[in-house]
Motif scaffolding. Structure first.
Motif, PDB file in Angstrom:
ATOM      1  N   SER A   1       0.810  -1.216   0.000  1.00  0.00           N
ATOM      2  CA  SER A   1       0.000   0.000   0.000  1.00  0.00           C
ATOM      3  C   SER A   1       0.844   1.266   0.000  1.00  0.00           C
ATOM      4  N   GLY A   2       2.122   1.123   0.342  1.00  0.00           N
ATOM      5  CA  GLY A   2       2.981   2.290   0.464  1.00  0.00           C
ATOM      6  C   GLY A   2       2.955   2.927   1.843  1.00  0.00           C
ATOM      7  N   VAL A   3       2.157   2.397   2.728  1.00  0.00           N
ATOM      8  CA  VAL A   3       2.007   2.997   4.063  1.00  0.00           C
ATOM      9  C   VAL A   3       3.210   2.717   4.950  1.00  0.00           C
ATOM     10  N   THR A   4       3.761   1.521   4.813  1.00  0.00           N
ATOM     11  CA  THR A   4       4.860   1.115   5.693  1.00  0.00           C
ATOM     12  C   THR A   4       6.163   1.034   4.909  1.00  0.00           C
ATOM     13  N   THR A   5       7.214   1.587   5.488  1.00  0.00           N
ATOM     14  CA  THR A   5       8.539   1.509   4.879  1.00  0.00           C
ATOM     15  C   THR A   5       9.558   1.032   5.914  1.00  0.00           C
ATOM     16  N   ASN A   6      10.656   0.532   5.407  1.00  0.00           N
ATOM     17  CA  ASN A   6      11.729   0.047   6.271  1.00  0.00           C
ATOM     18  C   ASN A   6      13.055   0.362   5.588  1.00  0.00           C
ATOM     19  N   TYR A   7      14.028   0.828   6.351  1.00  0.00           N
ATOM     20  CA  TYR A   7      15.310   1.217   5.779  1.00  0.00           C
ATOM     21  C   TYR A   7      16.464   0.595   6.549  1.00  0.00           C
TER      22      TYR A   7
END
Length: 125
Positions: free
Chosen positions: A54-60
Protein backbone atom coordinates in the motif's frame (compact mmCIF):
# COMPACT_ATOMS: atom_id res chain seq x y z
CA UNK A 1 6.39 -14.00 -11.42
CA UNK A 2 6.44 -10.29 -11.87
CA UNK A 3 9.10 -8.89 -14.19
CA UNK A 4 11.18 -5.97 -12.92
CA UNK A 5 13.34 -3.50 -14.84
CA UNK A 6 15.46 -0.86 -13.12
CA UNK A 7 16.74 2.42 -14.49
CA UNK A 8 18.30 5.63 -13.28
CA UNK A 9 21.75 4.54 -12.23
CA UNK A 10 24.87 6.43 -13.20
CA UNK A 11 27.92 8.33 -12.03
CA UNK A 12 27.54 11.09 -9.47
CA UNK A 13 29.86 13.04 -7.21
CA UNK A 14 29.80 12.57 -3.46
CA UNK A 15 27.03 14.65 -1.94
CA UNK A 16 24.91 14.37 -5.08
CA UNK A 17 21.58 12.70 -5.74
CA UNK A 18 20.16 10.01 -7.96
CA UNK A 19 16.68 8.62 -8.39
CA UNK A 20 16.35 4.94 -9.26
CA UNK A 21 13.16 3.62 -10.77
CA UNK A 22 11.82 0.08 -11.18
CA UNK A 23 8.94 -0.80 -13.48
CA UNK A 24 6.96 -3.98 -12.89
CA UNK A 25 4.97 -5.98 -15.40
CA UNK A 26 3.23 -9.30 -15.73
CA UNK A 27 1.31 -9.40 -12.47
CA UNK A 28 -0.83 -7.14 -10.30
CA UNK A 29 1.69 -4.74 -8.79
CA UNK A 30 -0.28 -4.19 -5.60
CA UNK A 31 0.01 -7.91 -4.82
CA UNK A 32 3.65 -7.27 -3.93
CA UNK A 33 5.67 -5.48 -1.35
CA UNK A 34 8.82 -4.08 -2.93
CA UNK A 35 12.41 -3.64 -1.92
CA UNK A 36 15.79 -2.38 -3.03
CA UNK A 37 19.04 -4.23 -2.43
CA UNK A 38 22.59 -3.46 -3.43
CA UNK A 39 25.78 -5.36 -4.00
CA UNK A 40 29.24 -3.87 -4.18
CA UNK A 41 32.18 -5.73 -5.77
CA UNK A 42 33.48 -8.41 -3.44
CA UNK A 43 30.70 -7.86 -0.93
CA UNK A 44 27.49 -9.61 0.03
CA UNK A 45 24.17 -8.34 -1.22
CA UNK A 46 22.61 -6.06 1.38
CA UNK A 47 19.16 -4.72 2.06
CA UNK A 48 18.57 -1.03 1.41
CA UNK A 49 14.85 -0.30 1.74
CA UNK A 50 11.40 -1.85 1.45
CA UNK A 51 7.83 -0.63 1.11
CA UNK A 52 4.53 -2.37 1.75
CA UNK A 53 2.03 -3.06 -1.01
CA UNK A 54 0.00 0.00 0.00
CA UNK A 55 2.98 2.29 0.46
CA UNK A 56 2.01 3.00 4.06
CA UNK A 57 4.86 1.11 5.69
CA UNK A 58 8.54 1.51 4.88
CA UNK A 59 11.73 0.05 6.27
CA UNK A 60 15.31 1.22 5.78
CA UNK A 61 18.77 -0.05 6.48
CA UNK A 62 20.45 2.07 9.14
CA UNK A 63 23.14 3.27 6.76
CA UNK A 64 20.60 5.00 4.48
CA UNK A 65 18.15 6.42 7.00
CA UNK A 66 17.67 10.11 6.43
CA UNK A 67 19.33 9.98 3.01
CA UNK A 68 17.25 7.57 0.91
CA UNK A 69 13.48 7.46 0.40
CA UNK A 70 11.51 4.62 -1.13
CA UNK A 71 8.09 5.23 -2.63
CA UNK A 72 5.75 3.55 -5.05
CA UNK A 73 2.97 4.35 -7.49
CA UNK A 74 0.58 1.43 -7.87
CA UNK A 75 -1.27 3.09 -10.73
CA UNK A 76 1.97 3.22 -12.74
CA UNK A 77 3.47 -0.06 -11.46
CA UNK A 78 6.62 1.65 -10.30
CA UNK A 79 8.78 1.80 -7.21
CA UNK A 80 11.49 4.39 -6.84
CA UNK A 81 14.45 5.04 -4.61
CA UNK A 82 15.45 8.66 -4.13
CA UNK A 83 19.06 8.78 -2.99
CA UNK A 84 20.46 12.00 -1.55
CA UNK A 85 23.78 12.88 0.08
CA UNK A 86 25.45 10.01 -1.72
CA UNK A 87 28.75 8.70 -0.46
CA UNK A 88 31.48 6.73 -2.26
CA UNK A 89 30.55 3.72 -0.14
CA UNK A 90 27.10 3.76 -1.75
CA UNK A 91 28.71 2.57 -4.97
CA UNK A 92 27.08 -0.73 -5.96
CA UNK A 93 24.68 -2.43 -8.30
CA UNK A 94 21.18 -1.66 -7.06
CA UNK A 95 18.37 -4.12 -7.69
CA UNK A 96 14.68 -3.96 -7.01
CA UNK A 97 12.81 -7.01 -5.80
CA UNK A 98 9.22 -8.07 -5.20
CA UNK A 99 7.69 -10.26 -2.53
CA UNK A 100 4.17 -11.42 -1.84
CA UNK A 101 2.14 -8.84 0.06
CA UNK A 102 0.93 -11.67 2.30
CA UNK A 103 4.47 -11.86 3.70
CA UNK A 104 4.07 -8.37 5.09
CA UNK A 105 7.26 -6.39 4.62
CA UNK A 106 10.70 -7.89 4.95
CA UNK A 107 14.40 -7.14 4.60
CA UNK A 108 15.40 -10.77 3.99
CA UNK A 109 16.29 -11.72 0.41
CA UNK A 110 14.54 -15.08 0.80
CA UNK A 111 11.20 -13.29 1.19
CA UNK A 112 11.49 -11.78 -2.29
CA UNK A 113 10.45 -13.93 -5.24
CA UNK A 114 11.31 -11.71 -8.21
CA UNK A 115 14.43 -9.67 -8.91
CA UNK A 116 15.48 -7.15 -11.51
CA UNK A 117 18.83 -7.19 -13.31
CA UNK A 118 20.16 -4.20 -11.45
CA UNK A 119 21.50 -0.76 -12.27
CA UNK A 120 24.99 0.51 -11.50
CA UNK A 121 25.44 3.45 -9.15
CA UNK A 122 28.92 4.92 -8.89
CA UNK A 123 29.72 7.71 -6.46
CA UNK A 124 33.04 9.48 -6.94
CA UNK A 125 34.89 11.20 -4.12
Amino acid sequence: QVQLVESGGGLVQAGGSLRLSCVASGRTFSDYFMGWFRQAPGKEREFVAAISWSGVTTNYADFVKGRFTIYRNNAENTVALQMNSLKPEDTAVYSCAAGSRYSGISSRPRDFSSWGQGTQVTVSS
